[in-house]
Motif scaffolding. Structure first.
Motif, PDB file in Angstrom:
ATOM      1  N   SER A 147      -1.144  41.208  18.732  1.00  0.00           N
ATOM      2  CA  SER A 147      -1.195  41.224  20.196  1.00  0.00           C
ATOM      3  C   SER A 147      -0.476  40.011  20.778  1.00  0.00           C
ATOM      4  CB  SER A 147      -2.646  41.273  20.673  1.00  0.00           C
ATOM      5  OG  SER A 147      -3.373  40.164  20.170  1.00  0.00           O
ATOM      6  N   ARG A 151       2.644  39.964  23.521  1.00  0.00           N
ATOM      7  CA  ARG A 151       2.639  39.153  24.751  1.00  0.00           C
ATOM      8  C   ARG A 151       3.933  38.351  24.868  1.00  0.00           C
ATOM      9  NH1 ARG A 151      -1.133  41.282  28.096  1.00  0.00           N
ATOM     10  NH2 ARG A 151      -3.180  41.393  27.090  1.00  0.00           N
ATOM     11  N   GLU A 154       6.668  40.618  26.039  1.00  0.00           N
ATOM     12  CA  GLU A 154       6.549  40.903  27.469  1.00  0.00           C
ATOM     13  C   GLU A 154       7.133  39.763  28.299  1.00  0.00           C
ATOM     14  OE1 GLU A 154       3.089  42.447  30.538  1.00  0.00           O
ATOM     15  OE2 GLU A 154       2.569  40.919  29.055  1.00  0.00           O
ATOM     16  N   CYS A 203       4.241  50.639  22.534  1.00  0.00           N
ATOM     17  CA  CYS A 203       4.527  50.639  23.972  1.00  0.00           C
ATOM     18  C   CYS A 203       5.538  51.743  24.273  1.00  0.00           C
ATOM     19  CB  CYS A 203       5.075  49.287  24.415  1.00  0.00           C
ATOM     20  SG  CYS A 203       3.884  47.936  24.324  1.00  0.00           S
ATOM     21  N   LEU A 225       0.788  52.469  24.853  1.00  0.00           N
ATOM     22  CA  LEU A 225       0.782  51.616  26.031  1.00  0.00           C
ATOM     23  C   LEU A 225       2.061  51.875  26.837  1.00  0.00           C
ATOM     24  CD1 LEU A 225      -0.299  48.336  24.198  1.00  0.00           C
ATOM     25  CD2 LEU A 225      -1.735  49.675  25.757  1.00  0.00           C
ATOM     26  N   PHE A 231       5.713  47.784  34.172  1.00  0.00           N
ATOM     27  CA  PHE A 231       4.301  47.548  34.430  1.00  0.00           C
ATOM     28  C   PHE A 231       3.777  46.453  33.509  1.00  0.00           C
ATOM     29  CE2 PHE A 231       5.152  52.115  35.050  1.00  0.00           C
ATOM     30  CZ  PHE A 231       4.958  52.190  36.424  1.00  0.00           C
ATOM     31  N   PRO A 232       2.828  45.643  33.989  1.00  0.00           N
ATOM     32  CA  PRO A 232       2.232  44.624  33.110  1.00  0.00           C
ATOM     33  C   PRO A 232       1.334  45.267  32.069  1.00  0.00           C
ATOM     34  CG  PRO A 232       1.122  44.647  35.251  1.00  0.00           C
ATOM     35  CD  PRO A 232       2.303  45.572  35.370  1.00  0.00           C
ATOM     36  N   LEU A 233       1.232  44.627  30.921  1.00  0.00           N
ATOM     37  CA  LEU A 233       0.358  45.120  29.866  1.00  0.00           C
ATOM     38  C   LEU A 233      -1.095  44.921  30.264  1.00  0.00           C
ATOM     39  CD1 LEU A 233       2.194  43.769  26.687  1.00  0.00           C
ATOM     40  CD2 LEU A 233       2.139  46.122  27.518  1.00  0.00           C
ATOM     41  N   PRO A 234      -1.997  45.747  29.743  1.00  0.00           N
ATOM     42  CA  PRO A 234      -3.424  45.548  30.051  1.00  0.00           C
ATOM     43  C   PRO A 234      -3.939  44.250  29.457  1.00  0.00           C
ATOM     44  CG  PRO A 234      -3.125  47.241  28.373  1.00  0.00           C
ATOM     45  CD  PRO A 234      -1.767  46.918  28.891  1.00  0.00           C
ATOM     46  N   ALA A 235      -5.093  43.803  29.974  1.00  0.00           N
ATOM     47  CA  ALA A 235      -5.663  42.533  29.514  1.00  0.00           C
ATOM     48  C   ALA A 235      -6.036  42.595  28.036  1.00  0.00           C
ATOM     49  CB  ALA A 235      -6.880  42.176  30.364  1.00  0.00           C
ATOM     50  N   LYS A 236      -6.485  43.748  27.574  1.00  0.00           N
ATOM     51  CA  LYS A 236      -6.863  43.904  26.171  1.00  0.00           C
ATOM     52  C   LYS A 236      -5.879  44.844  25.496  1.00  0.00           C
ATOM     53  CE  LYS A 236     -10.763  45.014  23.136  1.00  0.00           C
ATOM     54  NZ  LYS A 236     -12.177  45.455  23.061  1.00  0.00           N
ATOM     55  N   LEU A 237      -5.312  44.399  24.397  1.00  0.00           N
ATOM     56  CA  LEU A 237      -4.338  45.196  23.670  1.00  0.00           C
ATOM     57  C   LEU A 237      -5.006  45.812  22.444  1.00  0.00           C
ATOM     58  CD1 LEU A 237      -1.239  42.804  23.852  1.00  0.00           C
ATOM     59  CD2 LEU A 237      -1.762  44.784  25.294  1.00  0.00           C
TER      60      LEU A 237
END
Length: 348
Positions: A147, A151, A154, A203, A225, A231-237
């Motif tokens: 994860s 990040r 991203e 993704c 994902l 779009f931003p990634l979610p807080a939890k991957l």
């Protein structure tokens, strides 16, 4: 404030300067009298030659950049006990590099691989490909979990999009959200541990296929994902556990240019059936799998691909785990159980 004294020559062109005389400046005299047809033709020819040379230099520079990037995309044939083979085909005629990307590296956390697809193809997509690959090569060795690697990717994609906005000097009032949504990249991150355990983060990319025995099936079926960029990634991957890549198993990673390829009637390329055929080979070596897929793909489409295509094949050639060694002096157990009369006595 600087003032000039009356009668004193001003800085710049004075009356005594040779540039002040039409007699000594042919260019100024020609401009004053008007360009003659012969002069205009000579200037046009010179301008055309200059533009031609500039375009030639740009083409050569682009080809050099493409060759360098292509060499960077070539993975080594073996990575920590995994045999590796890869190929990339560009939809642009004559181009050696497209909008697809892949890489395999051995790290202290296991073998990590990436495959991705940038929106667009050809040399136009090279900057985004470079941004994602550079981010992966740094994060794969620096991040302890998958994860954290995603990040980093991203953030790398975000830096690329901001740089592109500055370079293109978007006018005021431009809808940046709509513009950014036009460029994105689908990415699949894969981690293979020494015992063969596989973990993945997806993704918006097609899932790989696992060739085990005579079977070929998707590595996972969970929803991916969103792609990187819009779009931003979610807080939890959610890292997906994908089972084990056992010794002798083969993994085929691909971009959507493979499974979305169509024939003249609009029929999609039957990738699962082709992979099942490749799995029946003994053994399905990575180069052999690539040959089987590409031959069937070209036969299906009747010519070069209409979209960029990338294939990455990994085969586990690590030795099978051995059974624990028996201590010296220990007798093998009798499958019938211990004898009630003790050990057998052989006659002299």
């Amino acid at each position: 404030m600087i003032r000039f004294k009356a009668g004193a020559p001003r800085t710049g062109r004075s009356r005594t300067s040779p540039w002040a005389s039409d007699h000594c400046c042919p260019l100024r005299r020609a401009l004053a009298r008007g360009l003659q047809p012969g002069v205009l033709g000579a200037l046009g020819t010179g301008l055309a030659l200059h533009v031609g040379r500039s375009l030639l230099r740009e083409v050569r520079q682009n080809r050099t950049t493409a060759r360098t990037a292509q060499r960077m995309l070539r993975p080594p044939p073996r990575v920590d006990g995994l045999a590796v083979a890869a190929v990339q085909l560009s939809a642009d005629r004559g181009a050696r590099l497209g909008g697809d990307l892949y890489e395999v590296v051995a790290t202290e956390y296991g073998v990590r691989a990436i495959i991705g697809d940038v929106r667009g193809h050809g040399l136009v997509a090279v900057p985004a490909v470079s941004a994602v690959l550079d981010g992966f090569r740094e994060a794969a060795h620096g991040e302890s979990d998958l994860s954290g690697v995603l990040r980093q990717l991203e953030r790398a994609m975000g830096r690329h999009l901001r740089k592109r906005a500055r370079d293109e000097r978007l006018p005021a009032g431009t809808d940046h959200g709509l513009w950014i949504a036009e460029e994105f990249v689908t990415v699949l991150l894969l981690e293979i541990l020494p015992d063969g355990e596989m973990r993945a983060l997806n993704c918006g990319h097609p899932w790989p296929h696992l060739l085990s025995g005579a079977r070929a099936e998707p590595l996972a079926r969970t929803g991916p994902l969103p792609p990187l960029g819009p779009f931003p990634l979610p807080a939890k991957l959610p890292v997906v556990s994908c089972g084990r890549l056992l010794p002798g198993d083969t993994l085929v990673l691909h971009t959507d240019g493979v499974e979305d390829a169509r024939d003249a009637d609009g029929t999609f390329f039957p990738l699962p059936e082709v992979l099942a055929s490749a799995a029946c080979e003994a053994p399905p070596a990575p180069q052999s799998v690539l040959r089987t897929i590409l031959t069937a793909l070209v036969r299906h489409t009747g010519g070069p691909p209409k979209d960029d295509v990338a294939l990455l094949v990994l085969r586990n050639e690590r030795p099978s785990p051995r059974a624990p060694a028996k201590p010296r002096g220990a007798a093998c157990p009798d499958p019938a159980g211990p004898s009630p009369t003790g050990p057998l006595q052989h006659p002299a």
